[in-house]
Design an enzyme around this catalytic site. Sequence first.
Site, PDB file in Angstrom:
ATOM      1  N   THR A  44      28.980   1.100  11.176  1.00  0.00           N
ATOM      2  CA  THR A  44      29.091   1.479   9.758  1.00  0.00           C
ATOM      3  C   THR A  44      28.388   2.819   9.504  1.00  0.00           C
ATOM      4  OG1 THR A  44      27.122   0.141   9.264  1.00  0.00           O
ATOM      5  CG2 THR A  44      29.287  -0.889   8.913  1.00  0.00           C
ATOM      6  N   ASP A  90      22.382  -0.020   3.550  1.00  0.00           N
ATOM      7  CA  ASP A  90      21.789  -1.189   4.202  1.00  0.00           C
ATOM      8  C   ASP A  90      22.366  -2.477   3.629  1.00  0.00           C
ATOM      9  OD1 ASP A  90      20.049   0.618   5.555  1.00  0.00           O
ATOM     10  OD2 ASP A  90      18.742   0.651   3.803  1.00  0.00           O
TER      11      ASP A  90
END
Length: 366
Positions: free
Chosen positions: A154, A259
């Site tokens: 990611t 996150d």
Amino acid sequence: MVRGALQMATADSDPGRVLSVQSHVAYGYVGGKAATLPLQLLGYDVDNVNTVDFSNHSGYNRIGGTKATAEELERMFSVMEQNGLLSPTRVLTGFIFGAEALSIVARTVTKLLQNDPNIVYLLDPVMGDANRLYVSRDVIPLYRSLLPKASIITPNWFEVETLTDTKIEDGASLHKALMILHETYSVPNVVISSIPLEQWLRDLTPPHIRFPVSDDEQSLLCLASVRVANGGSTPGYRPSTVYAACVPLIPGYFSGVGDLFSALVLGHYDDASSAPAPLPPLPRAVSLALTKTHAILRLTEKYASSLPPDERTTTDDELDGKDPDRRIRRMRGRELRLVQGRKILSGEAIGEVRQLKKWADFWGPK
């Protein structure tokens, strides 16, 4: 879309255990603090190994705390293994500040995957943003060596450019970067969120993916690319199947968004091919992660806008320099509202899922 069709965890299910290796802050929600509660609300037990232990995120400018040394991380993993506590079903790695520490983490991840190839490993190669590295350059080759071990990565836009050594400025360079990740590094699942929809990318993106975001709005593109297995010798070969969606840009400075998003992608990723759903596992997980992350940002922005004027000031480096507390008040008001948004994170109150759609001609017409 029916919300429940995309919900992976239920009150009675046990999706497994996540080993989360990333930063920790005492105050606020970035790194492991942004990942733990969302994963727990999805039913996961979470084992946190903190690569740094800070008072708060770096946006406050003043930071107190310590970084874990490579020796401390090695000792941590070693004792967990000796005590039979290192048996995750999923692994999530985020901010790791230097090459020595990353080497220890890489060695541990490699060993875990050798012992159990079914572990789902999400690698978030946290290196920088907005054309600026905030880790040492010697971590770059180590992250490249970890790419083939990851189930999902990611990176943000800048991190994709850094990993592939490709400046992305048009369709050809975007194709090249994804080709490198899928073909050179054998990454099966690539997710890039929060891509600014600049004019060249807006022109490239099909209307059905831009909808319902207006052309007049500032918006961001989220892209999920699933590698096509063993297709290199077939006619009309395409290295991946691409899915995407657009979201309106919520202005302002927020920390921990990546996150949170990465944790939700991992938490919702279900590799059971028999599970009924209108989308394959990766775009299904990313659809939920995008929807929930955007909802948390809206909730946070709503809260920040309700604060007294001196706590919702705009970014101004000159004024912040004269009054450091001005910046701190603004940062405090924009900490992610995770506890207040726990029903969003659990899936109880997310409303319509912002579903990623297939970008059929991403690689060009067949």
